[in-house]
Design a protein around this motif. Sequence first.
Motif: not given
Length: 140
Positions: A45, A48, A52
């Motif tokens: 996570e 990610n 982003t």
Amino acid sequence: MSENPQVKAILEHIETRERELADQAGQFQARIEELTRQLGELDAESENLRITRKTLLTLPLPSPDTGPERPNIPDHPAYQQILTALANTGRPMRARDLCQALDLPILPKNTEGIRCKPKRLVSRGILIEPEPGLFACPGA
């Protein structure tokens, strides 16, 4: 095994303790595996989110000349005349008022013809209808 009862008791105690330690080690191993799995999820996570952020920072800013899209006004000149009349008065108007502003005779066919045009402009988001039959420019 020894025949000595004291040695026998000590050996049994050692075996019991070894089983207890093996059970605890198994429990700790299971907890380690679960924590390792959770850590992997958190790492994924985090990665990610990093990607982003990096992607958002590389997006180009919109150019200043691209303003809001202008609504699609129908081609008929009556629509432009209605918009001009509403803009010039700066207040909401009814179909009858619009007929007068456009120098049209106050006849049912004219008021009905004029009434449907602002309704179409309302449906396209160009005009607003604060109350039924009353038409205005947004922000007026």
